[in-house]
Structures are given as structure tokens and as C-alpha cells.
Design an enzyme around this catalytic site. Sequence first.
Site, PDB file in Angstrom:
ATOM      1  CE  LYS A 168      -4.130  -1.990   0.498  1.00 47.96           C
ATOM      2  NZ  LYS A 168      -5.288  -1.773  -0.392  1.00 47.96           N
ATOM      3  CE  LYS A 192     -10.632  -5.287  -3.237  1.00 47.39           C
ATOM      4  NZ  LYS A 192     -10.587  -3.947  -2.620  1.00 47.39           N
TER       5      LYS A 192
END
EC number: 5.1.1.-
Length: 343
Positions: A160, A257
Site C-alpha cells: 500500500k 470485490k
Amino acid sequence: MPNINNMKVILRTFDLQLKHTFTISRVSYKTQPILIVELQSDGYSGYGETTSNTYYKNTVESMKSNLEKIIPFIESVANETPEEFWHKAHQLLGHDMFALCALDNAYNDWYARKKGKKLYELWGYSIDHNPKTDYTIGIDSIEKMVSKMTELPWPIYKIKLGTKEDIAIVTELRKHTDAIFRIDANCGWTVPETLTNAVALKKLGVEFLEQPLKANDWEGHKEVFKQSVLPIIADESCIIEEDVAKCHNHFHGVNIKLVKCGGLTPARRMIAQAKKLGMKTMVGCMTESTVGISAIAHLLPELDYVDMDGTLLITNDIATGITLKNGIIQYSKENGTGVSLIA
């Protein structure tokens, strides 16, 4: 199949505790509230999971309330395939795709168990060439990010980013592993930053960049798509089925997702559409227990990449099902998604 009589709906809430405070470009958290849906009928139980999410303005309380409102519908279903069930449930829950995900996944699980098959078997998928999952390193100090990575050797890391030290972070991490790197900026970069960073990151062994720009910056996406030296995968720009076509010629692939699109049923349609458009396919997870992660596992044969490490990030898993070792997914012996609750 005989009619389903008196499908029982059980809703459970849990708080998952993370091993480390998890930070991305826009938020940090140490606890993840989740909602588990169990459907019981004919001697079988099916399980589905969804998570709260501040970015998408979903809370466990609101999702639970929305599901409770449609319990009479759920209890009355008879003979529906998962596709038929999803379309009916979508008409009632379409404003809350996160809640729909838990319901859809539970129904798919229940349906496959009743058929005496694992989900991937029911769908006719071969698991011979499943991709490996990455392991996510959240934003932190460079020293702590190195520590998080070295405490769990893994073949693929998702890192990230979205800080002022992004290249320095990856440069230092690369000194400690030969693993594949994937970068997720979570909408944290500009077009110039993305194009410049891509050049440096490619030299550092990065495979692709995920969602570098804000979700609705379509002109920026198109410019990056044309000029980036690394492939770009959509995440926040690809939420529901209609978004796949929008992402075509703006991204090289899509990260789907289940919680955002409404479950396994629409995710399969999105994967098929992406493949038809020549795009790479990926499924990602939120911070989820083995309930949600086991559902993702049955889509693996259709994917180029997968991010299903949610259970590795928590200390209090609530279920058994699939297991992960060195990136490789091992299925449960149980049918359906293979899940059993332990909490």
C-alpha cells in the site's frame, strides 16, 4: 429439487482484530466489524460475509437492518437457482450491495452443499492452475513495513502506497526479498506522479499498479492507461457490473470485490465480461474472516491475480475453510465454500 421450506436466516456480528494497525492512503484501523449471514434449510447451512466500510458508507447495523426487512422474502424462496435468487434479492437490496453480497454468498454455499458439490465443482471449474494470493503490507514507517514483510516470507506482496516516501519504501523493501511486488495507491496519486513512479517501480520489480488515481478521474485514467510503463488495475473505479465496460481502455484489468458488486453471482458475470474485453481479471478482499475468503477461493480458476489475504491479517478468525500457505490456497474437504463457524 424439492421446495425449500422455512429457510431460516441467522445474522451474526463480529469484530475482527488486526495483527497490526492497517493503513492505506485514506484511513487507518485496528478493528474490522463484519456481518455473517447463515441460511439453514433441509439440513444444510450456507454462510456469507460482508464488512462495514466507511468509504462506501456501510455499517454492520445498517446492513443487518436491511437484511432483516427482507427475511419474509428469504424464508419464502422455493427452487431458485443462485442466479434467480440474486436477481430477486437485488430488487429488494440493490441499494445495499454489501448486504446483498453476504446473502448471495450464503445462498451459493447452501445451494452447492445441497447439490453435494464444492462450488468450483458445481461451476465446472478446474483448479489445476490457480493463481497464488499476495500478502498485503499496509502503510507505516519504512522500518515497520520491512518488519511486517520479513515476519511472513511470501512469494507476492501487495504494498500500500500514497505517501511522500513511496519510492524509498519500495526501494528498501526490495533489499529484503526477491518476491513479486504489486502496488496499490488507493486513489492517492496524480497522473504525473503515477507515470513517474511507474518508471521507478518497474525497475524495482513491480508487476502492476492498482488504482493510482481517484475513482472518477476518467480522463486521467485514460492518459495513464496509454502512457504507463506498468499495467494499471482498477479497484475503486470498478464497483458493480456496469463499471467493467467503463474501465475498458482506461485500465488493463479489474479488481472485483465481492462485497462491492453484490456477491459471487455478479462477480462471475463481471469476470466473464472482463475476459471478453481482453482485460486481466482479479478478485480482492476486504479485511475478512475465512467465511469471505473461502468464497473468493472458488473463483480462482477464472482469475489472473488474486488478493485474498484477509485472514492472515487478523488474530481472531471465526471460521475454518480454505487455508493459505506460501501463497497457495488449499480447499476444505467440505462442500459449498467449505466453511464451518468456530465462533
